[in-house]
Write a protein that holds these residues in place. Structure first.
Motif, short mmCIF file in Angstrom:
data_model
loop_
_atom_site.label_atom_id
_atom_site.label_comp_id
_atom_site.label_asym_id
_atom_site.label_seq_id
_atom_site.Cartn_x
_atom_site.Cartn_y
_atom_site.Cartn_z
N THR A 44 0.76 -1.12 -0.01
CA THR A 44 -0.03 -0.06 -0.14
C THR A 44 0.86 1.47 -0.13
OG1 THR A 44 -0.07 -0.12 2.34
CG2 THR A 44 -1.89 -1.13 1.05
N THR A 45 2.14 1.25 0.59
CA THR A 45 3.01 2.32 0.61
C THR A 45 3.58 2.57 -0.61
OG1 THR A 45 3.49 1.84 3.00
CG2 THR A 45 5.13 3.12 1.65
N GLU A 46 3.90 1.50 -1.34
CA GLU A 46 4.31 1.44 -2.66
C GLU A 46 3.27 2.33 -3.83
OE1 GLU A 46 5.89 -1.97 -4.07
OE2 GLU A 46 7.65 -1.81 -2.91
N ARG A 47 2.07 1.73 -3.56
CA ARG A 47 0.79 2.23 -4.34
C ARG A 47 0.62 3.80 -4.14
NH1 ARG A 47 -4.82 -0.51 -3.12
NH2 ARG A 47 -4.41 0.54 -1.20
N ARG A 48 0.60 4.18 -3.07
CA ARG A 48 0.60 5.66 -2.64
C ARG A 48 1.76 6.54 -3.16
NH1 ARG A 48 0.15 5.20 2.51
NH2 ARG A 48 2.27 5.45 3.06
N LEU A 49 3.06 5.97 -3.18
CA LEU A 49 4.15 6.30 -3.79
C LEU A 49 3.71 6.67 -5.43
CD1 LEU A 49 6.75 7.77 -3.79
CD2 LEU A 49 7.71 5.57 -4.09
N VAL A 50 3.44 5.57 -6.01
CA VAL A 50 3.06 5.45 -7.51
C VAL A 50 1.99 6.58 -7.75
CG1 VAL A 50 2.18 4.22 -9.34
CG2 VAL A 50 3.99 3.09 -7.89
N ASN A 51 0.93 6.73 -6.85
CA ASN A 51 -0.05 7.66 -7.19
C ASN A 51 0.53 9.18 -7.19
OD1 ASN A 51 -2.15 5.59 -7.57
ND2 ASN A 51 -2.61 5.40 -5.48
N GLU A 52 1.18 9.22 -6.12
CA GLU A 52 1.72 10.65 -6.15
C GLU A 52 2.74 11.06 -7.31
OE1 GLU A 52 3.95 10.61 -2.46
OE2 GLU A 52 2.17 10.55 -1.02
N LEU A 53 3.37 10.22 -7.68
CA LEU A 53 4.09 10.26 -8.82
C LEU A 53 3.44 10.64 -10.21
CD1 LEU A 53 7.12 7.86 -8.43
CD2 LEU A 53 7.52 10.18 -8.46
N THR A 54 2.34 9.98 -10.40
CA THR A 54 1.45 9.88 -11.88
C THR A 54 0.85 11.28 -11.42
OG1 THR A 54 -0.36 8.83 -10.36
CG2 THR A 54 1.04 7.51 -11.73
N SER A 55 0.35 11.74 -10.12
CA SER A 55 0.04 12.99 -10.10
C SER A 55 0.86 14.09 -10.29
CB SER A 55 -0.72 13.18 -8.70
OG SER A 55 -1.35 14.61 -8.65
N ALA A 56 2.01 14.11 -9.86
CA ALA A 56 3.11 14.84 -9.73
C ALA A 56 3.51 15.26 -11.41
CB ALA A 56 4.02 15.06 -8.94
N LEU A 57 3.59 14.01 -11.89
CA LEU A 57 4.23 14.14 -13.22
C LEU A 57 3.32 14.00 -14.32
CD1 LEU A 57 7.11 11.61 -12.91
CD2 LEU A 57 7.07 14.08 -12.62
N LYS A 112 -0.11 5.43 -15.19
CA LYS A 112 0.81 4.43 -14.30
C LYS A 112 1.62 4.01 -15.45
CE LYS A 112 -2.18 3.63 -10.20
NZ LYS A 112 -2.84 2.71 -9.60
N ASP A 113 1.10 3.23 -16.41
CA ASP A 113 1.84 2.41 -17.33
C ASP A 113 2.90 2.93 -18.12
OD1 ASP A 113 -0.30 3.97 -18.74
OD2 ASP A 113 -0.48 2.26 -20.24
N LYS A 114 2.90 4.48 -18.07
CA LYS A 114 4.01 5.23 -18.75
C LYS A 114 4.84 5.96 -17.82
CE LYS A 114 1.88 4.99 -22.97
NZ LYS A 114 2.59 4.24 -24.02
N LEU A 115 4.79 5.44 -16.27
CA LEU A 115 5.61 6.11 -15.58
C LEU A 115 7.14 5.89 -15.69
CD1 LEU A 115 5.09 8.08 -13.17
CD2 LEU A 115 5.18 6.02 -11.45
N ALA A 116 7.44 4.78 -15.79
CA ALA A 116 8.75 4.25 -16.11
C ALA A 116 9.44 5.12 -17.24
CB ALA A 116 9.03 2.77 -16.10
N GLU A 117 8.75 5.20 -18.19
CA GLU A 117 9.32 5.76 -19.48
C GLU A 117 9.34 7.22 -19.15
OE1 GLU A 117 7.59 6.81 -23.91
OE2 GLU A 117 6.78 4.85 -22.86
N ARG A 118 8.43 8.01 -18.33
CA ARG A 118 8.31 9.32 -18.17
C ARG A 118 9.74 9.64 -17.14
NH1 ARG A 118 8.84 14.42 -19.36
NH2 ARG A 118 7.64 15.90 -18.01
#
Length: 886
Positions: free
Chosen positions: A716-729, A733-739
């Motif tokens: 759940t901590t990792e999921r929250r971090l991913v959500n914060e990154l998707t929002s900030a960037l 989610k599926d393009k996050l690593a590429e970005r």
């Protein structure tokens, strides 16, 4: 007579005399004060000292031993070996002196046709303790030995003690006369090379106290139970019975020596130095193989360091014999074939053993290559400096940090026409050994005298009831405070509590001890730790939270249920991960250790390379599928042989009794010998999330995982971090690593541009710095503070470029910059400045001394650093003053 046959004759003889035949204990000692089983009596110490009641009245065994305190003597004498086997017969209050002497004489002198060892009576001598009239009389009456072949010796030679107060007694040793070829006549008191000790009989009959040294102690009375402790060296008997010169030429060792001869192309028996090397190889390969078979793996500390040292000495000896390529596949296979008759596990477990050995050799060969490069550089610098001797600290660095043998350093230095400061090297080695000895003494001082548990263990084994219950009513059998028995413990004190039964799990098998409490009428104890200090006894270390507890008090053990549930879930998860690893990687991925506590598990296994991301995902998926399948977890008590026949996995190096507990998860899919606590069904584990995979030594990997609610929280901590990154960037989610990769590339380009701008700015400062040169003494001096800079590279670059501008002059360039709050100094001199007697290295030491640091270098360029940036101007002024005085 083959070595294995000698051992079988020995055991068969004592079996016929109603002795229990006890299998060898592991080379890894249970005694916390020693790393290895260093003598045949080590596994029997609890019985001999009375700490644990002996399970039999008389026993015999063939015990594997490792002793490395005289490793430098290996190969030089007929009898020094690191691995050896001790045949022993033991009596715990049964027979005594007459029985021990009768058995020894009968076995030694009976004909081979009658099952004996067939020694000629006329070749045997004995020694007895100087005051032991009874032993001498028995040798004369039982064995018929004449008085002139019985010699009396003092405490130094013929009295056994543990070195501590407790049981002790006189010895009688049996010697074989090898003949006048090996030394002068006169018995073992005159020449212990010609007269070789083969059997030692210890008559444990006295109690000693006030121990002041090996021979300084007081005999305070007789023991209530007299014991017999004997030991006969199998290798010594073997080389005598096989008619060879030493233990290295016996049938269990010689094949390795012969293979080394073939690989080297040299001849055994022609050159003393080569012969020693061949014998070292034969001994160390066998010792390494046997250590590996008992679960020891190469490492930089403890037992693993000893194993690594043996292996590296082998590689070094082969190198000195002219062989530089890998040889372990040949040498270890030869040792396996020579030893497998006595130790069949060497063949069945060959894949695991060989993987460790071969990987260690490859690693050390690379170390030798790297060390040679470092040594070549050191040799070149030594020559450039005009010295004819390599510094001792440099040789020590190569030895201590890179594992580069000192004799190889001496050899390469000699080839380059240099000596080595051996006194300096030896001084550093001595200091290191003293630190190690003090560390060992410190650890030993922390180990309690195990005799404190004798009375408690004598009352019987502690019953562990925690498989079926979390609490039980019991009573306080004993208390230990500050290492000694006590009748009570009061609030605030730390004590050990001994109970006849408990539900609190004692740390073992990788599972940490339970948390919980022990309560009774008027007291409450917080459990800090639970251990098994001696076999069969559980001790609870507690803090007395309130009240006063006394011996005999009724008590209730209470396990922290939540902690237990999470810990046993982690333990069961470890079994699932082990099975998943074997499913994915094959049977070679065998367990090498584990740790399980509430919410966490780690698992070490034999494997030679990192796991790919895909493999880790597959392992994680297999383990979690087993959880979702809700597999049954069952336990069975059975014989060790039956468990092995059923395919149960055992931890290498672990000591198992004749009766074991086998844990199945999903039937044979996961089947291991295990004494830990487990869930009832796999679904109770909840979830396994692998969090890491890493190396823990040559051919050893480690996986770590969170289990149950801890795994869920991590996800759940990792999921929250991913959500914060998707929002900030503003990226799905599926393009996050590429970005993120794109942003990282942009950042690198920006950093490169900034570095180019900074370099250009520095370049623009060169003319003004060169123009600032002033005459000081006989040279032109540029001495400036650069202020804040990016790195030490900037200072070096500016000094070099400014010096080039002034190359035709007698010039010195001294610049100081501050990076990260710390001053950095660089000094460059032109050729004409050096002719004028100005050296860069000396000036840097002056500047860095003012700055509270250090540095150095060559006469033309030197650099260093300091601690105090406020003294930059003072440091430059010190350089100016030194040049004026030059």
């Amino acid at each position: 007579m083959k070595t294995a046959e000698i051992a079988n004759r020995y055991l068969d003889f004592f079996r016929s005399k109603d002795h229990e035949i006890v299998p060898s204990a592991s080379l890894v000692s249970d005694d916390p004060s020693i790393m290895f089983t260093i003598a045949g009596m080590v596994p029997f110490i609890p019985y001999l000292t009375g700490v644990v009641p002996a399970p039999y009245k008389a026993a015999a065994d063939l015990q594997k031993c490792i002793r490395t305190n005289d490793i430098e003597e290996v190969g030089k004498t007929a009898r020094h070996g690191t691995f050896f086997q001790m045949m022993g017969n033991w009596s715990f209050g049964d027979y005594f002196k007459e029985g021990a002497i009768s058995y020894a004489w009968e076995l030694l002198t009976s004909s081979e046709a009658d099952g004996g060892l067939g020694f000629d009576e006329k070749d045997l001598w004995v020694t007895v303790y100087e005051d032991d009239d009874e032993a001498e009389q028995l040798w004369r009456s039982v064995a018929g030995l004449p008085a002139n072949r019985i010699q009396r010796l003092g405490r130094e030679d013929n009295y056994w003690t543990t070195g501590q107060p407790g049981p002790a007694g006189p010895c009688s040793e049996i010697y074989f006369d090898r003949g006048p070829k090996y030394g002068q006549d006169g018995g073992p008191a005159v020449d212990d090379n010609r007269f070789l000790e083969i059997w030692n009989l210890v008559f444990m009959q006295y109690a000693i106290d006030n121990v002041r040294g090996k021979t300084e102690f007081d005999i305070v009375g007789e023991l209530p139970q007299k014991n017999i402790d004997t030991g006969m060296g199998l290798e010594r008997v073997a080389f005598l019975k096989q008619g060879v010169e030493n233990m290295y030429e016996t049938d269990q060792v010689r094949p390795v020596l012969d293979r080394a001869v073939e690989l080297s192309g040299r001849t055994y028996g022609k050159n003393h130095e080569d012969d020693v090397r061949f014998r070292v190889i034969a001994d160390h390969v066998r010792s390494s193989l046997m250590l590996l078979s008992d679960g020891v793996t190469p490492s930089n500390e403890g037992r693993g360091y000893i194993l690594r040292r043996l292996m590296r000495r082998t590689v070094r000896s082969m190198r000195l014999l002219g062989v530089e390529e890998a040889t372990f596949p040949e040498l270890f296979a030869a040792s396996r074939d020579a030893m497998k008759a006595g130790y069949p596990e060497l063949e069945t477990d060959w894949q695991r053993l060989s993987s460790y050995a071969f990987a260690e050799e490859e690693t050390f060969l690379r170390t030798l290559t790297a060390g040679s490069t470092i040594l070549d550089t050191a040799v070149e610098k030594t020559k450039t400096a005009g010295s004819d001797k390599l510094a001792g600290d440099q040789a020590f660095l190569l030895h201590d940090t890179y594992g580069f043998p000192i004799d190889l350093t001496l050899e390469i230095a000699e080839e380059a026409g240099l000596g080595v400061d051996r006194d300096g090297f030896d001084s550093l080695m001595k200091a290191q050994r003293e630190r190690a000895k003090e560390d060992a003494r410190s650890r030993k001082r922390q180990i309690a005298d195990l005799s404190v548990y004798r009375e408690f263990r004598g009352a019987g084994e502690t019953s562990f009831l925690g498989y079926d219950a979390l609490q039980t009513e019991t009573r306080v059998l004993g208390l230990i405070v500050d290492g000694v028995p006590a009748d009570r413990a009061t609030a605030g004190q730390v004590a050990e509590v001994i109970l006849p039964e408990t539900t609190l799990y004692a740390e073992s098998g990788g599972q940490v001890a339970d948390k919980g409490a022990i309560v009774g009428n008027g007291f409450e104890l917080d459990v800090l730790d639970v251990q098994r200090p001696v076999p069969g006894l559980i001790s609870h270390t507690v803090t007395v939270h309130s009240g006063e507890v006394a011996v005999g008090d009724a008590a209730t053990t209470i396990v922290d249920g939540e902690n237990r549930r999470r810990a046993q879930a982690a333990h069961s998860a470890t079994h699932l991960v082990h099975a998943a690893l074997r499913d994915t990687l094959g049977s070679g991925a065998t367990q090498a250790g584990s740790l399980n506590r509430a919410g966490y598990m780690r698992f070490d296994f034999a494997w030679g390379q990192a796991l790919s991301a895909e493999t880790k995902t597959e392992i994680e998926e297999i383990a979690n599928n087993a959880i979702s399948d809700n597999l049954e977890v069952s336990t069975r008590i059975m014989s060790l042989d039956d468990a092995k026949a059923a395919g149960a996995m055992a931890l290498f190096g672990e000591k198992y009794g004749e009766t074991v507990r086998m844990v199945d998860i999903g039937g044979p899919w996961s089947r291991e010998l295990c004494g830990g606590t487990h869930v009832g069904r796999s679904s109770e584990i909840g979830l396994i999330s692998l969090t890491g995979e890493s190396s823990v030594g040559a051919s050893n990997r480690r996986v770590e995982a969170l289990v149950g609610i801890d795994a869920f929280r991590e996800l759940t901590t990792e999921r929250r971090l991913v959500n914060e990154l998707t929002s900030a960037l503003k990226t799905p989610k599926d393009k996050l690593a590429e970005r993120i990769a794109e942003l990282s590339a942009n950042l690198k380009r920006a950093e490169k541009q900034i570095a180019q701008f900074e370099a250009k700015e520095l370049q623009q400062r060169v003319p003004s710095l060169a123009a600032s040169a002033t005459t000081v003494g006989r040279v032109q001096l540029v001495a400036e503070s650069l202020g804040e800079i990016g790195s030490a590279d900037d200072v070096r670059a500016l000094v070099t470029q400014v010096r080039e501008r002034l190359a035709s002059e007698p010039a010195v360039v001294a610049l100081v910059g501050v990076a990260g709050g710390r001053p950095i100094v660089a000094v460059g001199t032109t050729e004409r400045a050096r002719e004028a007697g100005v050296q860069a290295g000396a000036l840097v030491k002056i500047a860095t001394g003012v700055l509270g640091g250090g540095g150095g270098g060559k006469p033309d360029f030197a650099q260093g650093g300091g601690q105090d940036a406020s003294k930059v101007d003072a440091a430059l002024e010190a350089v100016r003053t030194a040049i004026e005085a030059a």
